[in-house]
Scaffold this motif. Structure first.
Motif, PDB file in Angstrom:
ATOM      1  N   GLU A   1       0.812  -1.221   0.000  1.00 17.22           N
ATOM      2  CA  GLU A   1       0.000   0.000   0.000  1.00 17.22           C
ATOM      3  C   GLU A   1       0.840   1.262   0.000  1.00 17.22           C
ATOM      4  O   GLU A   1       0.353   2.345  -0.371  1.00 17.22           O
ATOM      5  CB  GLU A   1      -0.924   0.015   1.229  1.00 17.22           C
ATOM      6  CG  GLU A   1      -2.010  -1.035   1.206  1.00 17.22           C
ATOM      7  CD  GLU A   1      -1.530  -2.385   1.710  1.00 17.22           C
ATOM      8  OE1 GLU A   1      -2.344  -3.306   1.740  1.00 17.22           O
ATOM      9  OE2 GLU A   1      -0.332  -2.513   2.040  1.00 17.22           O
ATOM     10  N   ASP A   2       2.101   1.142   0.411  1.00 17.52           N
ATOM     11  CA  ASP A   2       2.962   2.317   0.509  1.00 17.52           C
ATOM     12  C   ASP A   2       3.790   2.564  -0.750  1.00 17.52           C
ATOM     13  O   ASP A   2       4.536   3.550  -0.811  1.00 17.52           O
ATOM     14  CB  ASP A   2       3.912   2.174   1.704  1.00 17.52           C
ATOM     15  CG  ASP A   2       3.181   2.162   3.032  1.00 17.52           C
ATOM     16  OD1 ASP A   2       2.063   2.715   3.076  1.00 17.52           O
ATOM     17  OD2 ASP A   2       3.714   1.602   4.003  1.00 17.52           O
TER      18      ASP A   2
ATOM     19  N   PRO B   1      -0.487   5.356  -6.686  1.00 14.12           N
ATOM     20  CA  PRO B   1      -0.358   4.593  -5.437  1.00 14.12           C
ATOM     21  C   PRO B   1      -0.872   3.171  -5.619  1.00 14.12           C
ATOM     22  O   PRO B   1      -2.016   2.966  -6.061  1.00 14.12           O
ATOM     23  CB  PRO B   1      -1.214   5.387  -4.455  1.00 14.12           C
ATOM     24  CG  PRO B   1      -2.200   6.122  -5.306  1.00 14.12           C
ATOM     25  CD  PRO B   1      -1.518   6.396  -6.610  1.00 14.12           C
TER      26      PRO B   1
ATOM     27  N   GLY C   1      -1.626   1.079  -3.351  1.00  7.99           N
ATOM     28  CA  GLY C   1      -2.622   0.738  -2.347  1.00  7.99           C
ATOM     29  C   GLY C   1      -4.044   1.069  -2.720  1.00  7.99           C
ATOM     30  O   GLY C   1      -4.982   0.456  -2.205  1.00  7.99           O
ATOM     31  N   THR C   2      -4.252   2.018  -3.629  1.00 10.19           N
ATOM     32  CA  THR C   2      -5.613   2.403  -4.019  1.00 10.19           C
ATOM     33  C   THR C   2      -5.896   2.081  -5.482  1.00 10.19           C
ATOM     34  O   THR C   2      -6.868   2.577  -6.054  1.00 10.19           O
ATOM     35  CB  THR C   2      -5.830   3.907  -3.777  1.00 10.19           C
ATOM     36  OG1 THR C   2      -4.852   4.653  -4.509  1.00 10.19           O
ATOM     37  CG2 THR C   2      -5.709   4.234  -2.304  1.00 10.19           C
TER      38      THR C   2
ATOM     39  N   ASP D   1      -5.448  -7.751  -5.917  1.00 16.30           N
ATOM     40  CA  ASP D   1      -5.600  -8.015  -4.486  1.00 16.30           C
ATOM     41  C   ASP D   1      -5.903  -9.492  -4.235  1.00 16.30           C
ATOM     42  O   ASP D   1      -6.405  -9.866  -3.173  1.00 16.30           O
ATOM     43  CB  ASP D   1      -6.699  -7.136  -3.882  1.00 16.30           C
ATOM     44  CG  ASP D   1      -8.063  -7.328  -4.543  1.00 16.30           C
ATOM     45  OD1 ASP D   1      -8.168  -8.173  -5.462  1.00 16.30           O
ATOM     46  OD2 ASP D   1      -9.013  -6.642  -4.143  1.00 16.30           O
TER      47      ASP D   1
ATOM     48  N   SER E   1      -1.708  -8.151   0.311  1.00 18.32           N
ATOM     49  CA  SER E   1      -2.850  -7.254   0.137  1.00 18.32           C
ATOM     50  C   SER E   1      -2.888  -6.684  -1.273  1.00 18.32           C
ATOM     51  O   SER E   1      -3.957  -6.393  -1.808  1.00 18.32           O
ATOM     52  CB  SER E   1      -2.779  -6.128   1.158  1.00 18.32           C
ATOM     53  OG  SER E   1      -1.546  -5.427   1.052  1.00 18.32           O
ATOM     54  N   ARG E   2      -1.735  -6.491  -1.870  1.00 13.13           N
ATOM     55  CA  ARG E   2      -1.601  -6.082  -3.268  1.00 13.13           C
ATOM     56  C   ARG E   2      -0.354  -6.764  -3.832  1.00 13.13           C
ATOM     57  O   ARG E   2       0.614  -7.007  -3.122  1.00 13.13           O
ATOM     58  CB  ARG E   2      -1.417  -4.566  -3.417  1.00 13.13           C
ATOM     59  CG  ARG E   2      -2.651  -3.716  -3.186  1.00 13.13           C
ATOM     60  CD  ARG E   2      -3.628  -3.808  -4.352  1.00 13.13           C
ATOM     61  NE  ARG E   2      -4.627  -2.754  -4.321  1.00 13.13           N
ATOM     62  CZ  ARG E   2      -5.732  -2.768  -3.579  1.00 13.13           C
ATOM     63  NH1 ARG E   2      -5.951  -3.783  -2.759  1.00 13.13           N
ATOM     64  NH2 ARG E   2      -6.594  -1.772  -3.628  1.00 13.13           N
TER      65      ARG E   2
END
Length: 316
Positions: free
Chosen positions: A184-185, A221, A223-224, A270, A276-277
């Protein structure tokens, strides 16, 4: 990532156990390590200084999400598994049943033979024999090397051993990461001017500018973002296009591809096990369905060879 998803020390002793992906070829140079698999001539691991730079998986697993595999004699998909050769219908096996496509070539489930091995490099090869849907005899040779800078360099060569010209697209399917940095970072940067507009079966139908949500030139990003798109009209500098994941502390990992690879497929998902990704950056000489659209499709004359080059670099 759980420890079980990392190659174990038994990669040093392939005779001591069986791996789902066959023999494991481990390259070491200074603090760089690469693990290449017999199955699909796949990249199972690349790390530097203990920092994992690709996604990996356990000894008893095959590569989830096709991570690390090489692709020949086509990358991505062929719609309905159908294309035409001199007006004659060719029917490939449907290997992506949910979308009724032939996916990821003919060597995904093939063990490659060892051609040459040294401390810093390994070369593997496998043959595509004439068959329904692809009546050609071609050889796919894959070489991995850890170079002086500890970067990973990969070359994929297709050789036509048939008596007639053979169509092809080459590609690879690595997933990049930056050690234990949370996905996410991370920020993903890709410099491309054009995207391929695909339908719900991921078959390209048109092209459009890579703008708006598809403009990755300033970084998006991870994460999104959930992305599944092919891009072209790439920006090449010094003969290479570079696509980069960057961490908040400035560290980065990049996939590079040469000018024989005019396409890249970006897949942020995901659904990768335990993550998570996950970010796949796939260098390709042509896009999905090239056997029908002709986009990026090349033909090898009898006895001719073609090579694409790509690699992974890092600033740590």
């Amino acid at each position: 990532m759980p420890a079980s998803s990392m190659p174990t020390d038994s990669a040093h002793h392939p005779e001591s156990r069986r791996f789902a992906t066959g023999r494991q070829f481990e390259l070491r140079r200074d603090n760089a390590v690469a693990v290449v698999t017999e199955l699909a001539a796949g990249l199972r691991l690349y790390s530097r200084g203990g920092v994992q730079l690709t996604e990996s998986y356990g000894d008893a697993e095959i590569s989830p999400g096709a991570t690390g595999i090489t692709l020949a004699p086509w990358a991505n998909r062929v719609e309905d598994g159908i294309w035409y050769l001199d007006g004659k219908k060719q029917q490939l096996d449907i290997t992506e049943v949910s979308r009724n496509n032939a996916s990821h070539g003919l060597l995904r489930n093939t063990g490659y033979a060892l051609v040459d091995e040294s401390e810093f490099s390994v070369t593997l090869e496998a043959t595509v024999f004439p068959q329904h849907g692809y009546p050609f005899l071609v050889l796919h040779r894959v070489r991995y090397e850890l170079d002086d800078a500890l970067d990973l360099r990969v070359s994929q060569t297709l050789i036509n051993q048939a008596q007639s010209p053979a169509p092809f697209v080459l590609g690879a399917h690595p997933y990049l990461r930056l050690g234990d940095t949370a996905p996410e970072d991370l920020i993903l940067t890709v410099n491309a001017r054009t995207r391929l507009v695909a339908d719900e079966r991921l078959i390209p139908r048109s092209t459009a500018p890579a703008d708006g949500p598809y403009d990755f030139s300033s970084g998006i990003p991870v994460g999104t973002s959930l992305v599944d798109v092919a891009l072209t009209d790439l920006e090449f500098d010094g003969g290479a296009a570079r696509h980069t994941l960057t961490a908040p502390d400035g560290r980065s990992v990049s996939l590079e591809q040469d000018t024989n690879c005019q396409y890249v497929h970006v897949f942020i998902t995901d659904t990768f096990p335990g993550r998570s990704r996950a970010v796949a950056i796939e260098p390709m000489t042509g896009p999905a369905n090239a056997f029908n659209s002709g986009d990026g499709l090349r033909w090898l004359a009898p006895g001719e060879a073609f090579t694409m080059n790509w690699g992974i670099t890092a600033s740590l």
